[in-house]
Write a protein that holds these residues in place. Structure first.
Motif, PDB file in Angstrom:
ATOM      1  N   ALA A  75       0.832  -1.207   0.000  1.00  0.00           N
ATOM      2  CA  ALA A  75       0.000   0.000   0.000  1.00  0.00           C
ATOM      3  C   ALA A  75       0.866   1.257   0.000  1.00  0.00           C
ATOM      4  O   ALA A  75       0.571   2.240  -0.703  1.00  0.00           O
ATOM      5  CB  ALA A  75      -0.930  -0.011   1.213  1.00  0.00           C
ATOM      6  N   ARG A  76       1.952   1.249   0.776  1.00  0.00           N
ATOM      7  CA  ARG A  76       2.850   2.408   0.789  1.00  0.00           C
ATOM      8  C   ARG A  76       3.485   2.630  -0.582  1.00  0.00           C
ATOM      9  O   ARG A  76       3.642   3.768  -1.032  1.00  0.00           O
ATOM     10  CB  ARG A  76       3.942   2.214   1.843  1.00  0.00           C
ATOM     11  CG  ARG A  76       3.468   2.412   3.271  1.00  0.00           C
ATOM     12  CD  ARG A  76       4.639   2.717   4.202  1.00  0.00           C
ATOM     13  NE  ARG A  76       5.675   1.688   4.154  1.00  0.00           N
ATOM     14  CZ  ARG A  76       5.687   0.601   4.899  1.00  0.00           C
ATOM     15  NH1 ARG A  76       4.693   0.383   5.766  1.00  0.00           N
ATOM     16  NH2 ARG A  76       6.670  -0.275   4.811  1.00  0.00           N
ATOM     17  N   ARG A  77       3.843   1.528  -1.241  1.00  0.00           N
ATOM     18  CA  ARG A  77       4.455   1.641  -2.568  1.00  0.00           C
ATOM     19  C   ARG A  77       3.474   2.304  -3.543  1.00  0.00           C
ATOM     20  O   ARG A  77       3.853   3.174  -4.335  1.00  0.00           O
ATOM     21  CB  ARG A  77       4.836   0.240  -3.063  1.00  0.00           C
ATOM     22  CG  ARG A  77       5.576   0.223  -4.382  1.00  0.00           C
ATOM     23  CD  ARG A  77       6.134  -1.150  -4.691  1.00  0.00           C
ATOM     24  NE  ARG A  77       5.106  -2.150  -4.896  1.00  0.00           N
ATOM     25  CZ  ARG A  77       4.855  -3.165  -4.068  1.00  0.00           C
ATOM     26  NH1 ARG A  77       5.568  -3.322  -2.968  1.00  0.00           N
ATOM     27  NH2 ARG A  77       3.905  -4.042  -4.327  1.00  0.00           N
ATOM     28  N   LEU A  78       2.218   1.916  -3.480  1.00  0.00           N
ATOM     29  CA  LEU A  78       1.197   2.485  -4.356  1.00  0.00           C
ATOM     30  C   LEU A  78       0.990   3.970  -4.048  1.00  0.00           C
ATOM     31  O   LEU A  78       0.905   4.807  -4.959  1.00  0.00           O
ATOM     32  CB  LEU A  78      -0.107   1.708  -4.177  1.00  0.00           C
ATOM     33  CG  LEU A  78      -1.092   1.660  -5.339  1.00  0.00           C
ATOM     34  CD1 LEU A  78      -0.483   0.959  -6.547  1.00  0.00           C
ATOM     35  CD2 LEU A  78      -2.373   0.958  -4.904  1.00  0.00           C
ATOM     36  N   CYS A  79       0.942   4.295  -2.757  1.00  0.00           N
ATOM     37  CA  CYS A  79       0.697   5.684  -2.359  1.00  0.00           C
ATOM     38  C   CYS A  79       1.893   6.583  -2.677  1.00  0.00           C
ATOM     39  O   CYS A  79       1.715   7.749  -3.048  1.00  0.00           O
ATOM     40  CB  CYS A  79       0.369   5.746  -0.866  1.00  0.00           C
ATOM     41  SG  CYS A  79      -1.254   5.033  -0.469  1.00  0.00           S
ATOM     42  N   GLU A  80       3.092   6.066  -2.550  1.00  0.00           N
ATOM     43  CA  GLU A  80       4.271   6.863  -2.896  1.00  0.00           C
ATOM     44  C   GLU A  80       4.264   7.214  -4.385  1.00  0.00           C
ATOM     45  O   GLU A  80       4.669   8.313  -4.783  1.00  0.00           O
ATOM     46  CB  GLU A  80       5.540   6.093  -2.550  1.00  0.00           C
ATOM     47  CG  GLU A  80       5.822   6.037  -1.046  1.00  0.00           C
ATOM     48  CD  GLU A  80       6.941   5.075  -0.701  1.00  0.00           C
ATOM     49  OE1 GLU A  80       7.508   4.463  -1.639  1.00  0.00           O
ATOM     50  OE2 GLU A  80       7.240   4.908   0.497  1.00  0.00           O
ATOM     51  N   ALA A  81       3.781   6.273  -5.214  1.00  0.00           N
ATOM     52  CA  ALA A  81       3.698   6.553  -6.649  1.00  0.00           C
ATOM     53  C   ALA A  81       2.599   7.561  -6.951  1.00  0.00           C
ATOM     54  O   ALA A  81       2.689   8.318  -7.926  1.00  0.00           O
ATOM     55  CB  ALA A  81       3.440   5.255  -7.419  1.00  0.00           C
ATOM     56  N   ALA A  82       1.559   7.593  -6.117  1.00  0.00           N
ATOM     57  CA  ALA A  82       0.446   8.511  -6.345  1.00  0.00           C
ATOM     58  C   ALA A  82       0.782   9.942  -5.944  1.00  0.00           C
ATOM     59  O   ALA A  82       0.219  10.892  -6.478  1.00  0.00           O
ATOM     60  CB  ALA A  82      -0.788   8.034  -5.586  1.00  0.00           C
ATOM     61  N   GLY A  83       1.683  10.118  -4.980  1.00  0.00           N
ATOM     62  CA  GLY A  83       2.046  11.458  -4.547  1.00  0.00           C
ATOM     63  C   GLY A  83       1.755  11.679  -3.079  1.00  0.00           C
ATOM     64  O   GLY A  83       1.157  10.830  -2.400  1.00  0.00           O
ATOM     65  N   PRO A  84       2.145  12.842  -2.560  1.00  0.00           N
ATOM     66  CA  PRO A  84       2.044  13.083  -1.111  1.00  0.00           C
ATOM     67  C   PRO A  84       0.621  13.093  -0.574  1.00  0.00           C
ATOM     68  O   PRO A  84       0.404  12.911   0.619  1.00  0.00           O
ATOM     69  CB  PRO A  84       2.712  14.461  -0.939  1.00  0.00           C
ATOM     70  CG  PRO A  84       2.666  15.091  -2.303  1.00  0.00           C
ATOM     71  CD  PRO A  84       2.762  13.964  -3.277  1.00  0.00           C
ATOM     72  N   GLY A  85      -0.372  13.300  -1.427  1.00  0.00           N
ATOM     73  CA  GLY A  85      -1.746  13.334  -0.935  1.00  0.00           C
ATOM     74  C   GLY A  85      -2.360  11.970  -0.704  1.00  0.00           C
ATOM     75  O   GLY A  85      -3.451  11.866  -0.132  1.00  0.00           O
ATOM     76  N   ALA A  86      -1.698  10.912  -1.146  1.00  0.00           N
ATOM     77  CA  ALA A  86      -2.248   9.559  -1.013  1.00  0.00           C
ATOM     78  C   ALA A  86      -1.763   8.934   0.283  1.00  0.00           C
ATOM     79  O   ALA A  86      -0.557   8.791   0.495  1.00  0.00           O
ATOM     80  CB  ALA A  86      -1.832   8.696  -2.203  1.00  0.00           C
ATOM     81  N   VAL A  87      -2.701   8.554   1.138  1.00  0.00           N
ATOM     82  CA  VAL A  87      -2.379   7.967   2.439  1.00  0.00           C
ATOM     83  C   VAL A  87      -3.273   6.750   2.638  1.00  0.00           C
ATOM     84  O   VAL A  87      -4.497   6.845   2.492  1.00  0.00           O
ATOM     85  CB  VAL A  87      -2.598   8.976   3.584  1.00  0.00           C
ATOM     86  CG1 VAL A  87      -2.300   8.326   4.931  1.00  0.00           C
ATOM     87  CG2 VAL A  87      -1.760  10.223   3.383  1.00  0.00           C
ATOM     88  N   PRO A  88      -2.687   5.572   2.967  1.00  0.00           N
ATOM     89  CA  PRO A  88      -3.539   4.403   3.212  1.00  0.00           C
ATOM     90  C   PRO A  88      -4.326   4.545   4.508  1.00  0.00           C
ATOM     91  O   PRO A  88      -3.784   4.956   5.533  1.00  0.00           O
ATOM     92  CB  PRO A  88      -2.537   3.243   3.283  1.00  0.00           C
ATOM     93  CG  PRO A  88      -1.230   3.880   3.622  1.00  0.00           C
ATOM     94  CD  PRO A  88      -1.256   5.263   3.060  1.00  0.00           C
ATOM     95  N   VAL A  89      -5.592   4.189   4.447  1.00  0.00           N
ATOM     96  CA  VAL A  89      -6.496   4.327   5.600  1.00  0.00           C
ATOM     97  C   VAL A  89      -7.210   3.002   5.804  1.00  0.00           C
ATOM     98  O   VAL A  89      -7.655   2.365   4.840  1.00  0.00           O
ATOM     99  CB  VAL A  89      -7.525   5.455   5.360  1.00  0.00           C
ATOM    100  CG1 VAL A  89      -8.516   5.538   6.518  1.00  0.00           C
ATOM    101  CG2 VAL A  89      -6.819   6.781   5.153  1.00  0.00           C
ATOM    102  N   HIS A  90      -7.352   2.574   7.062  1.00  0.00           N
ATOM    103  CA  HIS A  90      -8.116   1.371   7.378  1.00  0.00           C
ATOM    104  C   HIS A  90      -9.603   1.648   7.210  1.00  0.00           C
ATOM    105  O   HIS A  90     -10.111   2.660   7.710  1.00  0.00           O
ATOM    106  CB  HIS A  90      -7.837   0.911   8.803  1.00  0.00           C
ATOM    107  CG  HIS A  90      -6.517   0.224   8.964  1.00  0.00           C
ATOM    108  ND1 HIS A  90      -6.324  -1.094   8.651  1.00  0.00           N
ATOM    109  CD2 HIS A  90      -5.318   0.708   9.389  1.00  0.00           C
ATOM    110  CE1 HIS A  90      -5.053  -1.418   8.884  1.00  0.00           C
ATOM    111  NE2 HIS A  90      -4.422  -0.341   9.332  1.00  0.00           N
ATOM    112  N   ALA A  91     -10.305   0.730   6.531  1.00  0.00           N
ATOM    113  CA  ALA A  91     -11.748   0.881   6.358  1.00  0.00           C
ATOM    114  C   ALA A  91     -12.377  -0.488   6.165  1.00  0.00           C
ATOM    115  O   ALA A  91     -12.164  -1.122   5.131  1.00  0.00           O
ATOM    116  CB  ALA A  91     -12.067   1.776   5.162  1.00  0.00           C
ATOM    117  N   GLY A  92     -13.108  -0.965   7.170  1.00  0.00           N
ATOM    118  CA  GLY A  92     -13.835  -2.226   7.054  1.00  0.00           C
ATOM    119  C   GLY A  92     -12.979  -3.424   6.745  1.00  0.00           C
ATOM    120  O   GLY A  92     -13.344  -4.243   5.901  1.00  0.00           O
ATOM    121  N   GLY A  93     -11.815  -3.546   7.374  1.00  0.00           N
ATOM    122  CA  GLY A  93     -10.946  -4.688   7.152  1.00  0.00           C
ATOM    123  C   GLY A  93     -10.052  -4.559   5.938  1.00  0.00           C
ATOM    124  O   GLY A  93      -9.313  -5.491   5.602  1.00  0.00           O
TER     125      GLY A  93
END
Length: 540
Positions: A49-67
């Motif tokens: 998830a961090r790898r995906l968000c780093e490619a998306a840019g600083p506004g992308a942050v992984p968040v827990h939601a429903g498992g």
């Protein structure tokens, strides 16, 4: 590892799935399968998830939601990520962990290129420890070579440049180079752009190890590696596959440009392909360092050639439409180590085989082995009328004159690096001269209609058929040549060899190294007495 299912698969419905109660539309889904302990799942998911968000840019942050983990990758594009586990009862303590990605959003679906981009990043998942260990077990000769060579860390002073096919054996090769002392943070791997099944995971693993990955077609790649090595106070050493390094350096010198680093900063080059050696023909005296030619060694020529030939023939026949091949004419251009094996395999399949080679000794050998031959390739094409043509010269073997000599629909299969074997621009130009020209590109071939209505189909887009969407040869087969390259790298780094290209030096080093004796002990008549192909003791 689950070799048949771990592919880059973006599943797209023909139309976006209709949302429920104004919910998001599902655009695509893909899965990466990793062998590991069940408790590793959450950690691997968070890293992905961090790898995906780093490619998306600083506004992308992984968040827990429903498992699940969710993240906003772009306007209107949401990623949902979760891990699932397939328990195994094999006693190894590992499971098949599935890292799942679902892309959804509101509005129009993203482009195919955009979805492929995110799926590729998701698939850049480093290999787990059990997977690395399993790959090492398939490459016992490399591991044993490291055991013989590692004392004194012979590569400790070298910034290693590797031209690599992104197969799993490359993961172990880089690991072996590190065990021989090569610093990973000074290493560069030039990526060859073949569509291998594991290419994205290999890429991700190398980056995770601190290795710099650059496209092999990047004209600045070699120069930038040399500049970085100079800054670190290291000498450059290349393990090349196809002549990407030494010829590029010589070309720059001929153009009057300074060497990317001083000539003395290069320990040398280990070359494993004849296409790379051909690029140095007539230029040997210009080399300021030794080139260790695994390509011309007896080790590669006498043992590996059959494996390559068998893979090339079987893959080419799979790419053909349903045809009766027995009794049909075939032509092999290039009767070297691999070409002679291809000719024999086609004969075994009861095809009528002709051979051409520019080397008169090879042509005599082919004639006295019973093949149809001629010194003029165009004449041979007219006379033999081949249905299937294999190009195995490592250079351009067919251009306008040869294409015009074809007298029936034909299929062309290359067994050379890149797409140099057949002059594809010349084929395009011929097809353009046909008023009723058509060029049909399929998933594994491209068909050109030449003047007169003759169809010529280039298999695998002119790339080597033995590399087409598959491993070229198995790890157990590539093991021998890679072990030879490790041996050559240590010789280049530690021995005072004169500059130039001396195939006899490579043969002498390889044959005194113990590698061939090891091969014979593992796979010769006493092989059944060995309990396993590899043990941890091989690397001590």
């Amino acid at each position: 590892m689950e070799r048949e299912t771990n592919t880059l698969t973006v599943r797209r419905p023909e139309r976006p799935v209709a949302p429920a109660a104004d919910g998001p539309v599902s655009f695509a889904a893909t899965t990466v399968e990793v062998t590991g302990a069940p408790e590793d799942g959450p950690h691997l998911l968070h890293r992905a998830a961090r790898r995906l968000c780093e490619a998306a840019g600083p506004g992308a942050v992984p968040v827990h939601a429903g498992g699940e983990l969710t993240a906003r990758l772009a306007p209107g594009l949401q990623a949902s990520m979760f891990v699932s586990t397939e328990m195994r009862g094999d006693g190894a303590g590992t499971s098949l962990l599935r890292l799942n990605l679902r892309l959804s959003g509101r509005g129009a679906a993203p482009s195919t290129a955009s979805l492929d981009h995110w799926a590729e990043i998701w698939h850049r998942q480093a290999f787990s420890a059990p997977e690395v260990e399993r790959v090492a077990g398939e490459l016992p000769l490399m591991s044993a070579a490291v055991g013989r060579l590692r004392h004194g860390k012979p590569l400790a002073g070298c910034a290693v440049l590797v031209t690599g096919h992104f197969l799993t054996d490359l993961v172990h090769l880089v690991g072996c180079l590190a065990e021989l002392g090569a610093p990973l943070d000074a290493m560069t791997v030039l990526r060859k752009d073949y569509a291998y099944q594991w290419r994205h995971r290999v890429h991700g693993h190398l980056v995770d190890q601190g290795v710099r990955v650059v496209d092999a077609a990047d004209p600045r790649a070699v120069e930038e590696h040399a500049e970085r090595a100079r800054g670190l106070g290291l000498r450059c050493l290349a393990l090349d596959d196809g002549g990407y390094v030494a010829p590029a350096l010589l070309d720059r010198a001929r153009q009057g440009s300074p060497w990317p680093a001083a000539a003395g900063d290069w320990a040398g080059v280990v070359e494993q392909t004849m296409s790379g050696i051909y690029k140095l023909r007539g230029r040997e005296a210009e080399l300021p360092f030794p080139v260790f030619s695994v390509a011309q060694s007896r080790l590669k020529g006498r043992i590996e050639s059959y494996w390559i030939a068998e893979k090339a023939v079987s893959t080419a026949l799979e790419l053909l439409p349903v045809l009766k091949m027995e009794g049909q004419p075939a032509l092999v251009i290039g009767y070297g180590n691999v070409g002679s094996q291809i000719a024999a395999l086609l004969t075994q399949r009861r095809m009528r085989v002709a051979v051409h080679d520019a080397d008169i000794l090879h042509l005599i050998d082919a004639h006295e082995s019973g093949y149809v031959t001629d010194r003029d390739l165009a004449v041979l094409l007219e006379r033999h009328e081949p249905l299937l043509v294999f190009g195995v010269t490592g250079r351009t073997s067919m251009s306008t004159r040869e294409f015009e000599a074809l007298r029936r629909p034909a299929y062309l299969a290359s067994v050379s690096s890149r797409d140099i074997e057949f002059d594809l621009p010349a084929l395009d130009a011929l097809a353009a001269r046909n008023p009723a020209a058509r060029s049909v590109t399929g998933p594994s071939s491209r068909t050109h209609t030449l003047p007169g209505g003759l169809d010529v189909t280039v298999l695998a887009g002119g790339r080597p058929v033995n590399f087409h969407e598959t491993d070229s040869i198995s790890n157990l087969h590539s093991d021998l040549v890679y072990a030879g390259m490790l041996t050559g790298a240590c010789a280049v780094a530690t021995r005072q060899a004169p500059p130039g290209l001396d195939p006899s030096w490579a043969d002498a080093v390889l044959e005194e190294s113990g590698l061939l004796q090891d091969y014979y002990e593992r796979y010769g008549p006493a092989a059944t007495a060995r309990p396993a192909p590899w043990t941890a003791a091989d690397r001590r």
